[in-house]
Design an enzyme around this catalytic site. Sequence first.
Site, PDB file in Angstrom:
ATOM      1  N   TYR B 267       0.806  -1.220   0.000  1.00 11.47           N
ATOM      2  CA  TYR B 267       0.000   0.000   0.000  1.00 11.47           C
ATOM      3  C   TYR B 267       0.846   1.280   0.000  1.00 11.47           C
ATOM      4  O   TYR B 267       0.632   2.192  -0.801  1.00 11.47           O
ATOM      5  CB  TYR B 267      -0.944   0.003   1.205  1.00 11.47           C
ATOM      6  CG  TYR B 267      -1.746   1.275   1.325  1.00 11.47           C
ATOM      7  CD1 TYR B 267      -2.920   1.435   0.608  1.00 11.47           C
ATOM      8  CD2 TYR B 267      -1.314   2.318   2.129  1.00 11.47           C
ATOM      9  CE1 TYR B 267      -3.645   2.606   0.693  1.00 11.47           C
ATOM     10  CE2 TYR B 267      -2.032   3.492   2.219  1.00 11.47           C
ATOM     11  CZ  TYR B 267      -3.199   3.628   1.503  1.00 11.47           C
ATOM     12  OH  TYR B 267      -3.904   4.791   1.583  1.00 11.47           O
ATOM     13  N   ASP B 302      -8.387  -2.995  -1.677  1.00 11.06           N
ATOM     14  CA  ASP B 302      -9.564  -2.213  -2.064  1.00 11.06           C
ATOM     15  C   ASP B 302      -9.168  -0.945  -2.825  1.00 11.06           C
ATOM     16  O   ASP B 302      -9.876  -0.500  -3.715  1.00 11.06           O
ATOM     17  CB  ASP B 302     -10.362  -1.836  -0.826  1.00 11.06           C
ATOM     18  CG  ASP B 302      -9.486  -1.226   0.257  1.00 11.06           C
ATOM     19  OD1 ASP B 302      -8.714  -1.978   0.866  1.00 11.06           O
ATOM     20  OD2 ASP B 302      -9.581  -0.009   0.485  1.00 11.06           O
ATOM     21  N   LYS B 374     -11.502  -8.709   4.690  1.00  8.86           N
ATOM     22  CA  LYS B 374     -11.929  -7.329   4.967  1.00  8.86           C
ATOM     23  C   LYS B 374     -12.599  -6.772   3.724  1.00  8.86           C
ATOM     24  O   LYS B 374     -11.953  -6.596   2.691  1.00  8.86           O
ATOM     25  CB  LYS B 374     -10.687  -6.497   5.307  1.00  8.86           C
ATOM     26  CG  LYS B 374     -10.890  -4.983   5.304  1.00  8.86           C
ATOM     27  CD  LYS B 374     -11.288  -4.476   6.656  1.00  8.86           C
ATOM     28  CE  LYS B 374     -11.348  -2.969   6.778  1.00  8.86           C
ATOM     29  NZ  LYS B 374     -10.084  -2.272   6.702  1.00  8.86           N
TER      30      LYS B 374
END
Lengths: 257, 525
Positions: B267, B302, B374
């Site tokens: 990330y 995501d 998640k």
Amino acid sequence: MSITGRTGATPPDPTRVRPYGDTLDDGQVQLSFSLPLPYSPEATEAARLLVKKMGMLDPRVYHAKDLGHGYTFFIVYARCAASVDATQIVVPKIEGDRMSKKEVDALIAERIGRPLVILGATTGTDAHTVGIDAILNMKGFDGEKGLESYHGFETHNLGAQVANEDLVAKAVELRADALLVSQVVTQKDSHKITLGQLIDMLEAEGLRQRMVVVCGGPRISHELALELGYDAGFGPGTRANDVGAFVARQVIERGLA
Amino acid sequence: MSHETDSKLGLDPAAVASCRVAADAIATDIDGFVRRHTTVAVERTVTRLLGVDGVDADAVPLPNVLVDRLQAAGRLGEGVARPLVAAVAATGREPREVAEAVSAGELDLLAVPEPGEAELRQLGARLAQQAVDRVAANRAERARLQAEMQTHPDPLLYVIVATGNIYEDAVQGVTAAEEGADVIAVIRSTGQSLLDYVPFGATTEGFGGTYATQENFRIMRRALDEASARNGRYAMLCNYCSGLCMPEIAAMGALERLDMMLNDALYGILFRDINPQRTLVDQYFSRMINAWAGVIINTGEDNYLTTDDAIEATHTVLASQFINEALAARCGLVPAQMGLGHAMEMDPMAKDGFLMELAQAQLVRECFPEHRLKYMPPTKYMTGDIFRGLIQDALFNLVGVWTRQGIQLLGMHTEAMHTPHMADRAIAIESAKYVMNNARSLADEVEFKPGGLIRRRAASTVAATVELLTEVRDLGLFEALAQGRFAAVKRSPTGGRGLDGVAERAPDYYNPIEDALRASLRLEA
């Protein structure tokens, strides 16, 4: 004040506009808010009184929900007594008809004859690139290709969390014709501070008038942008061609290229 | 899923297995790199776990004071434990007192004579064991509290608070817990990920969130523990183990009993332009700490779907999940601690978009059957139309319960407007409870038609994932990142922030915390 419904096929009066529920001038509005009071009949009464103090008529608390820990949420309907004269409103807007990508490219080819250099960045501590990516990157947004795909633009997307100093330095280095600044985080007006600083820096460097400087973001309006010293502000729903057309027209009008 | 009959999607187990094989090879390559390097953040983490805390007169954290000295002398590659433990041996003081003396100019950290290697290692091991024991005690305390209280069935309801003021966050967190939230995440102030130090003390000013400090962790933990006791339900606390101080935040979380941490291997590289070498070394140590602390990590795939197109890029999410899984396993995290991330971010106006979202969520579930997945809500296509937003979130909740996600980050109908108001959160929790309770056993009742759209969509995503992972394995992860294979973002191994904080380990590199964690987690030394 008197609030009445239509007595015939009466058109709405734009000089005194009120909210419309299901009858002209009924003034119906919906409000929802929380109060720092424990869920109780007294809290509900407090909500009703508060709406009344806002100048509303006939407030009705239709829903009260215990949020726990001494807080309650309300949904209230009421009638708004105020009206506005819509004929006196002036909102600054970006002028000019919408242009397609093809038209923007053609305008630049014809009137400027070289690709315009555009730098884009999300500045300050803001980490959101969604907006700047949607306008600049090849993929664009909602079926409208980004400025990277235009023949008329040479784009540089510097990404997020770019310091204003770095953006200015890069603008000089790349001889930018236009800067695109995105701001998403607006908590405690952080966007206004960051946006204002950039204009100050450009002015201090004598660069402000030599380039087109625009900003955009979900909470940015054209009016706010003008106040902050930008040439334009682009809010939600903006597509790459809107920004492209504005930049091209500005460069031509101001004779910047 | 071990064989096809378990799969509602008719997945080819061989294809899924080949994803794992490729991801494992990628992780092996990274593992070798990490073991040869350390970073300023890793070393600061060592000092923190040895008990160093506090700031100097200029508000510089003492872990930075020590590690900056080491780095300035060009000795980062030896590890800070060597001079720090030597100073403890020489002065008889605690590590924290040594740091204070160094910061006051009373002690030159780098001029302390070292005791013999055996003595140094014996003392270092003893100090490290105290840290490891303290974290284990927190883990046991969590287990005790959870055993005493009720647990909500998965998906856990996860909400964020983000006021900027930790005392306001505590109020919001407590109300959310009372309303039924299982996990409270405190969003960090925007920009903290790029600070190369951790701010100190309680904070009341932040932008788009609240600074992650150890004192703020303590304040939230105390507030949620009190709420948990009142509600008879354990409220989990989550924060961000990411950015330039990733492992330090892991250490702070382990010391203050945080339960969940956003902790992704890629990330920071992709979305914060942090140097890839720095991040990969930092994520490894942070994950060992999280593993030992019993923390559930959340990964950030995501986000790929907000920079890339969510209909076209689902295979990049799945590929990254396999990589995150393989890297996490090497740090001692077990599947139940892996909150692999994904999201419902397709254009809500797309024809059959709901079916594609369902296919993807079910696919992730079947690829990672024991993981605490998640699931992230719509954000990209939230407009400020709160009424439409509520429906988008309701469909998201339906997919979440239907495909048995582990952690549902509840969507806010006011997404794209402001950080959530107290009432926004309450509405989101109530609506999630309604949808999930109302459709609780849906998964037991529904199968997907062979040859139908949902199965075909899942199969094509798996096929594209195999291809991508094979490519990344052949290129190596660093080169794949440089070529922009994830999130349509290109990151060079020598670009980005924080590379100057990476050093090759010297032959006498010493890190007693890593040694103790490896032993406790039964990882290869």
